[in-house]
Design a protein around this motif. Structure first.
Motif, PDB file in Angstrom:
ATOM      1  N   UNK A   1      52.984  13.903  40.368  1.00  0.00           N
ATOM      2  CA  UNK A   1      51.737  14.304  39.259  1.00  0.00           C
ATOM      3  C   UNK A   1      52.409  14.019  37.813  1.00  0.00           C
ATOM      4  N   UNK A   2      53.533  14.093  37.746  1.00  0.00           N
ATOM      5  CA  UNK A   2      54.170  14.032  36.446  1.00  0.00           C
ATOM      6  C   UNK A   2      54.206  12.425  36.167  1.00  0.00           C
ATOM      7  N   UNK A   3      54.385  11.498  37.102  1.00  0.00           N
ATOM      8  CA  UNK A   3      54.375  10.252  36.909  1.00  0.00           C
ATOM      9  C   UNK A   3      52.910   9.923  36.489  1.00  0.00           C
ATOM     10  N   UNK A   4      51.885  10.082  37.116  1.00  0.00           N
ATOM     11  CA  UNK A   4      50.540  10.082  36.716  1.00  0.00           C
ATOM     12  C   UNK A   4      50.016  10.525  35.501  1.00  0.00           C
ATOM     13  N   UNK A   5      50.468  11.929  35.069  1.00  0.00           N
ATOM     14  CA  UNK A   5      50.035  12.287  33.710  1.00  0.00           C
ATOM     15  C   UNK A   5      50.938  11.512  32.834  1.00  0.00           C
ATOM     16  N   UNK A   6      51.922  11.080  32.995  1.00  0.00           N
ATOM     17  CA  UNK A   6      52.595  10.150  32.042  1.00  0.00           C
ATOM     18  C   UNK A   6      51.620   8.631  31.876  1.00  0.00           C
ATOM     19  N   UNK A   7      51.273   8.356  32.949  1.00  0.00           N
ATOM     20  CA  UNK A   7      50.626   7.244  32.862  1.00  0.00           C
ATOM     21  C   UNK A   7      49.151   7.467  32.086  1.00  0.00           C
ATOM     22  N   UNK A   8      48.799   8.660  31.998  1.00  0.00           N
ATOM     23  CA  UNK A   8      47.707   9.181  31.306  1.00  0.00           C
ATOM     24  C   UNK A   8      48.003   8.812  29.747  1.00  0.00           C
ATOM     25  N   UNK A   9      49.067   9.008  29.310  1.00  0.00           N
ATOM     26  CA  UNK A   9      49.625   8.713  27.878  1.00  0.00           C
ATOM     27  C   UNK A   9      49.527   7.314  27.580  1.00  0.00           C
ATOM     28  N   UNK A  10      49.984   6.477  28.633  1.00  0.00           N
ATOM     29  CA  UNK A  10      49.896   4.992  28.368  1.00  0.00           C
ATOM     30  C   UNK A  10      48.130   4.513  28.180  1.00  0.00           C
ATOM     31  N   UNK A  11      47.380   5.184  29.160  1.00  0.00           N
ATOM     32  CA  UNK A  11      45.903   4.517  29.113  1.00  0.00           C
ATOM     33  C   UNK A  11      45.399   5.115  27.644  1.00  0.00           C
ATOM     34  N   UNK A  12      45.755   6.200  26.958  1.00  0.00           N
ATOM     35  CA  UNK A  12      45.434   6.738  25.618  1.00  0.00           C
ATOM     36  C   UNK A  12      46.190   6.120  24.814  1.00  0.00           C
TER      37      UNK A  12
END
Length: 262
Positions: free
Chosen positions: A218-229
């Protein structure tokens, strides 16, 4: 594993579907099978429907069904409302109005579900879901990308509006596939069968994995959200100029000119 919500399920086995993933590859298929899934819904960002369908057909086999879908971005970048449509026959562009997208989904008799409700500026809010509840088939009640308090918000919305829920990994990273799924009470062996189950409100359970590994994903995915945005979004806005699913693209033959937001 943990159940998020329960509806009466008559079949002890049923069909296990990760109802929203963004990635596809040999390793994704292998992981989905290892997790005991029967199907995944493949709906990558900014990818045309024919390409999604080709990939779904290529990766489907007798053990795992890959179901093509589109997460359509309605509205502009500052005020997006994501809608996950399953069962489309004709392409639908991104960056069109909410009503324009819903009219097209209804014309094609697709199932429409709400991913990550009330999340940031990319999701339908509780009042919006309430206003359109009769036109919607399900609300996500567990997303492996989100934190518990965010998922509880989705569960409250679904309960308050008496809408069926669903669970998914919302995997943008291959390792997240199968972290959460929806177990239906019936056999689902085609896109049409899933559309029917969703439209009929078939009994189901939203299920997710548990423990340190799940929290790490979950933390890895949420971190990827930062990259996406951040960097990826800058590339879209300043460098790419025109997404393949932009309504101005010639592939749509002007069908969405009257409902495009820019």
């Amino acid at each position: 594993m943990r159940l998020v919500e329960c509806f009466p399920v008559t079949d002890a086995e049923g069909t296990r579907i990760d109802l929203h993933t963004k990635v596809i590859s040999d390793s994704v298929i292998e992981r989905a099978k290892e997790r005991g899934l029967d199907a995944i819904v493949y709906a990558p960002h900014f990818t045309r429907l024919p390409q999604i369908k080709t990939a779904a057909e290529q990766y489907s086999d007798s053990e795992l069904l890959v179901i093509p879908a589109r997460e359509v971005f309605t509205g502009d970048w500052k005020n997006r409302r994501h809608l996950l449509a399953i069962g489309l026959d004709d392409p639908v562009a991104d960056f069109i109005t909410f009503e324009g997208a819903m009219a097209e989904f209804e014309r094609q008799d697709a199932a429409v579900v709400i991913p990550h409700p009330a999340f940031m500026n990319v999701s339908l809010t509780h009042p919006e879901i309430r206003a359109h509840a009769a036109r919607l088939d399900a609300v996500e009640t567990y997303c492996a990308k989100l934190f518990p308090y965010q998922n509880r918000r989705g569960q409250r919305i679904a309960a308050a509006l008496d809408l069926p829920g669903f669970g998914s990994s919302y995997a943008h990273l291959p390792g997240t596939v199968g972290e959460a799924w929806t177990r239906f009470d019936r056999e689902i062996d085609s896109t049409d069968a899933l559309v029917t189950a969703l439209r009929e409100g078939a009994p189901r359970q939203a299920v997710h994995r548990n423990g340190l590994g799940h929290r790490a994903r979950r933390l890895l995915e949420y971190g990827h959200l930062g990259y996406e945005n951040s960097w990826e979004k800058i590339d879209r806005l300043l460098l790419s100029c025109d997404e393949p699913t932009h309504p101005r693209n010639l592939v749509y033959e002007g069908r969405f000119n009257d409902v495009r937001v820019y």
